[in-house]
Enzyme design. Structure first.
Site: not given
Length: 326
Positions: A171, A176
């Protein structure tokens, strides 16, 4: 983002000596040059139309919780995602909603399932099988939501899961941000400091719960917040190396010397060769989650219901390929 902190919250593989809240402290960033002339634009969404382009994006529809005990149901309603004035709006709303307990790709998934009720709704868009790439520069210009319980993310997952389930197939978290504007729990934070960090992270290793991750957090200069204005976030993903940028500032690098993939074959655990798992095609995801294991255990903890609705605004998404590579 998906399952991002569940099962691996305790482990932080870092390239610095210190670690805070499951992510390492950012190194000193430095100014990068402008986009190299070898990067050629190959895919983009400027969100200039009157609706979300379904030839580029699909909606997830579930109350699965992202594998992180998140508190939202993802819907495909206009109330949770729409295009207006050249911006993609992803809106997290405080409202009870019932939907599928399983993620969309599960063999037993049914859209008609209403067995799970969550107190928030939001949206998660993905480009899988509509935009899938091996290597490139991935850039987004965005303004994050703010408040305890918010979790905006631009990230990538494998399209083919060659090395098995998450996260042995990897991933890539482009950017974020959680709980922006809440009390900072950064190591060394001064009294009254508010949360302004962004995070760039890789997940890899074995399938959950033996997954691991490594990454950097970074604060914008002059106490600026990603929730107060638009900034450009990017990665440059090349064979054996991934680099993270914000507004042209290069703040992190990871290489294949540090990541790895262990996968099961013939009932044996095998180490994948080369730069696995980041040697396969990935697709983009854009979403705004509410709560979850990481978020609710950071900053002021829990969820501040009074801050909702919150909006994640995205001006554009652009993908470049390096024309100098074969």
């Amino acid at each position: 983002m998906q399952y991002a902190k569940l099962g691996c919250y305790w482990l932080c593989i870092v390239f610095t000596a210190a670690c805070e809240n499951g992510l390492p402290i950012a190194p000193e960033a430095h100014q990068a040059s402008t986009i190299a002339t070898s990067w050629e634009l190959v895919w983009q969404d400027e969100f200039n139309g009157i609706e979300i382009d379904k030839s580029k994006w699909s909606f997830e529809y579930n109350c699965y919780g992202g594998g992180n005990s998140e508190q939202q149901c993802y819907t495909d309603r206009n109330e949770n995602a729409f295009v207006q004035q050249g911006l993609l709006h992803i809106v997290a709303r405080l409202e009870d909603y019932a939907g599928p307990a399983l993620k969309d790709d599960h063999a037993d998934y049914s859209r008609a399932d209403t067995s799970t009720v969550k107190p928030f709704t939001s949206a998660r868009l993905r480009s899988v099988f509509k935009g899938d790439w091996l290597y490139g520069r991935f850039e987004v210009r965005a303004k994050f939501p703010k408040g305890q319980g918010t979790w905006g993310a631009v990230w990538m997952l494998p399209s083919d899961w060659v090395y098995g389930d998450w996260s042995s197939s990897g991933e890539i978290d482009i950017v974020e941000a959680i709980n922006l504007g809440a009390r900072s729990d950064r190591q060394g934070a001064v009294e009254g400091e508010l949360e302004t960090r962004i995070h760039g992270t890789l997940h890899y290793g074995q399938s959950w719960p033996d997954n691991v991750y490594s990454g950097r957090s970074y604060r914008l200069p002059s106490e600026l917040s990603p929730a107060d204005d638009f900034y450009r976030y990017a990665i440059e993903w090349e064979p054996n190396e991934i680099r993270w940028y914000v507004d042209g500032i290069h703040y992190a690098t990871q290489t294949s010397d540090n990541w790895y993939s262990l996968y099961s074959s013939d009932d044996e655990l095998r180490l994948a060769k080369g730069s696995a798992p980041f040697d396969q095609r990935f697709h983009l995801l854009l979403n705004l989650a509410v709560g979850g294991t990481w978020v609710e255990n950071a900053n002021n903890q829990d969820i501040d219901y009074s801050v909702f609705p919150q909006v994640f605004l995205i001006d554009y998404v652009r993908v470049y390929k390096n024309s100098s590579q074969s």
